[in-house]
Design an enzyme around this catalytic site. Sequence first.
Site, short mmCIF file in Angstrom:
data_model
loop_
_atom_site.label_atom_id
_atom_site.label_comp_id
_atom_site.label_asym_id
_atom_site.label_seq_id
_atom_site.Cartn_x
_atom_site.Cartn_y
_atom_site.Cartn_z
N SER A 22 -19.16 37.29 2.77
CA SER A 22 -18.77 35.87 2.84
C SER A 22 -17.26 35.67 2.71
CB SER A 22 -19.48 35.08 1.73
OG SER A 22 -19.08 35.57 0.46
N ASN A 109 -21.44 34.43 -10.60
CA ASN A 109 -22.20 33.18 -10.48
C ASN A 109 -21.43 32.01 -11.08
OD1 ASN A 109 -24.01 35.01 -9.54
ND2 ASN A 109 -25.49 34.78 -11.20
N THR A 154 -24.35 -10.64 16.11
CA THR A 154 -25.57 -10.02 15.61
C THR A 154 -26.31 -9.56 16.85
OG1 THR A 154 -26.86 -12.07 15.65
CG2 THR A 154 -25.70 -11.57 13.60
N HIS A 155 -26.98 -8.43 16.75
CA HIS A 155 -27.65 -7.84 17.91
C HIS A 155 -26.69 -7.62 19.08
CE1 HIS A 155 -31.41 -9.11 15.89
NE2 HIS A 155 -30.71 -10.20 15.60
N SER A 276 -8.18 10.70 32.03
CA SER A 276 -9.23 11.45 32.70
C SER A 276 -8.60 12.43 33.68
CB SER A 276 -10.15 10.49 33.45
OG SER A 276 -10.85 11.17 34.47
N LYS A 282 -8.06 5.79 33.90
CA LYS A 282 -8.74 5.78 32.60
C LYS A 282 -7.79 5.92 31.41
CE LYS A 282 -12.59 5.63 31.99
NZ LYS A 282 -13.65 6.64 32.04
N ASN A 284 -8.97 6.50 27.63
CA ASN A 284 -10.22 6.65 26.87
C ASN A 284 -9.99 6.69 25.36
OD1 ASN A 284 -11.76 6.77 29.24
ND2 ASN A 284 -11.37 8.98 29.45
N GLU A 289 -14.05 8.05 19.36
CA GLU A 289 -15.32 8.72 19.65
C GLU A 289 -15.52 9.94 18.77
OE1 GLU A 289 -16.10 7.83 24.30
OE2 GLU A 289 -14.20 8.77 23.84
N TYR A 316 -29.44 31.43 -10.55
CA TYR A 316 -28.71 31.71 -9.32
C TYR A 316 -29.58 32.46 -8.32
CZ TYR A 316 -25.29 33.55 -6.06
OH TYR A 316 -24.61 33.87 -4.92
N GLN A 321 -24.87 31.19 -1.68
CA GLN A 321 -23.69 31.56 -0.91
C GLN A 321 -23.55 30.67 0.33
OE1 GLN A 321 -22.57 35.70 -0.63
NE2 GLN A 321 -22.76 35.58 1.59
N1 ARG Z 1 -20.67 35.31 -2.81
C1 ARG Z 1 -21.52 34.76 -3.81
C2 ARG Z 1 -21.71 33.26 -3.59
O1 ARG Z 1 -21.02 32.72 -2.81
C3 ARG Z 1 -20.88 34.96 -5.13
C4 ARG Z 1 -21.84 35.23 -6.21
C5 ARG Z 1 -22.57 36.48 -5.98
N2 ARG Z 1 -23.47 36.69 -7.06
C6 ARG Z 1 -24.47 37.54 -6.98
N3 ARG Z 1 -25.25 37.61 -7.99
N4 ARG Z 1 -24.70 38.25 -5.89
O2 ARG Z 1 -22.55 32.64 -4.17
#
Ligand code: ARG
Length: 460
Positions: A22, A109, A154-155, A276, A282, A284, A289, A316, A321
Site C-alpha cells: 500500500s 494498527n 419549482t419543478h 468545442s 461553443k 461550454n 459540469e 483491526y 487498508q
Molecule cells: N497498511 C496497513 C493499513 O493501512 C497498516 C497496518 C497493518 N497492520 C497489520 N496488522 N497488518 O491498515
Amino acid sequence: MAMWGGRFTKGMDPEFALFQRSLEVDWRLLEEDIEGSKAWAEALTEAGLLSREERDWLLASLGTIALAAENQDRPPEGTPAEDVHTFVEDALSAAGAVAAKLHTGRSRNEQMAADLRLFVKDVASDADAALLDLEEALLDFAGRTAQVPIPGYTHLRSAQPILFAHWALAYFEMFERDRGRLRDAVRRADLCPLGSGALAGCAFPIHREKIAKRLGFAGITRNSIDAVSDRDFAAEILGAASIGGIHLSRLSEDLILYSSPEFGFVELDESVCTGSSLMPQKKNPDALELIRAKGGRTLGSFTTLVATMKGLPLAYDRDFQDDKPPLFEGCDAWLGALRVAARVISGCRPNPDRCRAAASAGLSTATDAADWLVKRGVPFRAAHGIVGKVVRRCLDLGKDLATLPLEEYRAIDPTFDTSIFEAIKVEASLAARDVIGGTAPSRVAAAISDARNRLAEAKR
Ligand code: ARG
C-alpha cells in the site's frame, strides 16, 4: 525489510506481495507518520525505555527522513517497503541500530489510526477555508444582484419572482451547514489513539495524554479496541463531503442552466469554460459540469468506505487498508470542487435585463393576483380558482397577466379593478414577501449583512 517474518518459513507469493502493498497510497501519510513516531520516541524516553541520546538520534533521523521526502509525491523508485510505517522503519534502520527500539510497545494498527485522524483534521481545516472562500464569493455575487429579480422555480417551471441575491443566499446557508458538519466531525476525530497497541493497550508505562498533546490532539481515545478498529471519523468527513458535494452539484446545475443562452441570466467567465473541437460557437460550462460530477465521487467514496467496514469483526482487520483510497479520493474531490466553485462564482456576471425580463414574463405573479383577491375578502381557495380562470384566458388569448385587458378580468370576477395591475408587478410581488427569510428587497439586504457578519466572525 518486512517488520515480521520470524515465524515464517516461506516467502510471500509475488502476486500477493504486489496485491497487499500500500506504500504508493499511504505515502501521503508520511508526514503524519513521522510526527507520530517522534511523539512515540519522546514517550518511550519518558517511560525509561530509551536514553536521551537514543531519543535525540531518533528525532534527528526522523527529521532527516521527512526532509528527504519533502515535496516527493511518490516513494523513491524501487523501494520495497510494504507500507508507510515499514518505509520509515527501513529508512531509520539504514541509518543506525537504535531504529530497532522505536517500535517498542506499539503497533501499525494504532499508527495508522493516528495518521488518519491527523489527516482528517488537516482536510477539515482546508475544507473549512475553501468553504469560507466560496461563501465570500457568493456574498459578493449577492451584493451585485440584490436588486435583480429572476424567476424562482419549482419543478423547473417559473413559480414566483425572487431576487437573484436570495438564490445566492440559499447556497450560503447550505455551505454554512457544511461547515457545521465539519466542525462536528472534527470534534470526534480530534482524539489520539496512540497507546492502544495492536488492540489491547500498550504494555509499557507511556503517558498517553502527553503524546496526544504533542501531536496537537484535543484528547485521547477511551478504548483501545475501538481506537484501532474504528473509522467512523473518516466516514464522517466523507459524509460531510458527500452532502457538501450534493450542494455543490445543485449549485452547478442551476448555473449551467442560468448561463445557457436560453436563460442568459449570467455570463460565465471564459477562464472557467472550454470550447468545442468541432463547433466553433461553443462556450461550454465544463468547470461546473466537473463540480457536478464530483458529487458522485464524494458519495461514491463514502459508500466505498462504509461498505468496506460493514460486518468486520473487532478489532483491526486488513480490510482497513482499503479505507485510504476512498478517503483520499473523496476529500480531494470535495476540496477541488470547492476551490473551483469559488472561482466560477467570482467570475459570474449577471445580466440584469435578461433576469428582469424572465422574472416578469408570463404568469409568474399569478399568486399575487390571488393574494390581491384575498385582501378583498375572497377566500384563498376561491381566489385560486378565479385566477386559474384568468390564467386560462391569458393562455387562450396569448396574453399575460399584465396585458390582459381589465374587462377580461372583470368578466371572470367583478371584484377586479385597475389596482390589480400594480399588484402583479414583479416589484410588488417581491416587496410582499416581507418576512424573515423572504425575498423582499429589505429582507434580502438584511440577510446579506447578517451573512457578512457571520462570515467575518468565522474568519476571526
Ligand atoms: N497498511 C496497513 C493499513 O493501512 C497498516 C497496518 C497493518 N497492520 C497489520 N496488522 N497488518 O491498515
